[in-house]
Design an enzyme around this catalytic site. Structure first.
Site, PDB file in Angstrom:
ATOM      1  N   TYR A 136     -20.498   7.170 -19.414  1.00 42.51           N
ATOM      2  CA  TYR A 136     -20.422   6.445 -18.139  1.00 42.51           C
ATOM      3  C   TYR A 136     -19.767   7.350 -17.108  1.00 42.51           C
ATOM      4  O   TYR A 136     -18.589   7.695 -17.238  1.00 42.51           O
ATOM      5  CB  TYR A 136     -19.633   5.146 -18.368  1.00 42.51           C
ATOM      6  N   LYS A 164     -24.946   6.447 -18.154  1.00 44.84           N
ATOM      7  CA  LYS A 164     -25.040   5.601 -16.962  1.00 44.84           C
ATOM      8  C   LYS A 164     -24.361   6.368 -15.840  1.00 44.84           C
ATOM      9  O   LYS A 164     -23.173   6.695 -15.920  1.00 44.84           O
ATOM     10  CB  LYS A 164     -24.322   4.274 -17.207  1.00 44.84           C
ATOM     11  N   VAL A 207     -28.077  -0.394 -15.127  1.00 45.04           N
ATOM     12  CA  VAL A 207     -27.017  -1.396 -15.257  1.00 45.04           C
ATOM     13  C   VAL A 207     -26.736  -1.846 -13.830  1.00 45.04           C
ATOM     14  O   VAL A 207     -26.278  -1.051 -13.003  1.00 45.04           O
ATOM     15  CB  VAL A 207     -25.758  -0.808 -15.921  1.00 45.04           C
TER      16      VAL A 207
END
Length: 295
Positions: A136, A164, A207
């Protein structure tokens, strides 16, 4: 087991009571609302889920509820990141015990580590669990950004399945895709304005915080793109903008929480010190919600 990340995962809000306890009935209501809208998975305990102000006990409670309510209908990914490798390993192992399908691990923050330190951190975390791990990247909040070369090396770790990217910089996403084309590795948009662009470049999904309010619209971006209808995908992408325009009016996630509350799901206030939207910001959020309700 979640081997491939594809599609739209809402960045789940964490509903609170006025006393800042997790509002369990509303959390269940929100989860069912999202799954009924055909999202492809649930992403809990991220930035919009206020993971950084939750106790370990609250994190585990949220994860337990999401796993139970999802009931295997969609994969569940939860945030288990933190500042020390030991802390992240312990939380990640506890999440695996609760039955989550995958982990999202934010880079350590406050004191930004080196690329080498981050690589070792993730290698150790991934080795401590048997479920997939998602990197992330959110440099505006952590002071750290993965280089494409670091991502390429970590992509070779068997259960590190993707990244992400919430940098807001499409060039970052493009470079991560370019450096991992030979791996079974997902590059995922964490910035809602870049969902379609990421898919078109070779990314696999997103996301999306906006999906808390507009799950059908966000899912439509992916479904239209997959069906080859870029015009409809682009129209759905544009529909997110009035909501996104409210995000900068308050501290995260006050605008989104207020919008979702006005739409009928009482997610409550953010945790202090972040305050509820009020004044001119509230008026603009109300106008955005009215716009969507009129559609």
């Amino acid at each position: 087991m979640l081997l491939n990340f594809e599609g739209i995962y809402p960045a789940l809000l964490t509903p609170f009571t006025k006393e800042e306890a997790v509002n369990e009935p509303v959390l269940r209501q929100l989860i069912h609302r999202l799954i009924d809208a055909n999202v492809h998975g649930i992403f809990a305990l991220g930035t919009n889920g206020e993971f950084h102000v939750l106790t370990t006990e609250q994190k585990l409670k949220v994860a337990e509820i999401v796993v139970k309510e999802a009931a295997g209908r969609v994969p569940v990914m939860v945030g288990s990141g933190g500042n020390s490798t030991r802390e992240v390993i312990e939380l990640s192992q506890a999440m695996e015990q609760l039955g989550v399908d995958a982990l999202s691990v934010i880079t350590p923050y406050f004191i930004p580590p080196t690329q080498e330190e981050v690589e070792e951190h993730y290698t150790k975390v991934a080795a401590s669990v048997s479920i997939p791990v998602l990197l992330y990247n959110i440099p505006s909040k952590t002071g750290f950004s993965f280089t494409p070369e670091t991502v390429a090396r970590l992509a070779k770790v068997p259960n590190i399945i993707g990244i992400k990217d919430s940098s807001g910089d499409f060039n970052n996403i493009k470079q991560y895709i370019d450096h991992t084309r030979d791996e079974n590795f997902a590059v995922i948009a964490g910035t809602d304005s870049l969902i379609l662009q990421t898919l078109q470049e070779g990314g696999t999904g997103a996301v999306a915080a906006t999906a808390n309010l507009l799950p059908e619209t966000v899912v439509a971006i992916y479904e239209h793109w997959k069906a080859g209808d870029n015009d409809k995908a682009q129209a759905a992408q544009q529909e997110l903008q009035p909501l996104r325009d409210t995000f900068g009016l308050t501290s995260i996630p006050a605008s989104l929480k207020k919008a979702v509350e006005l739409s009928g799901i009482p997610v409550g206030p953010p945790k202090a010190p972040i305050q509820e939207a009020k004044g001119e910001a509230l008026k603009q959020i109300e106008a955005a919600v009215r716009y969507y309700q009129s559609k």
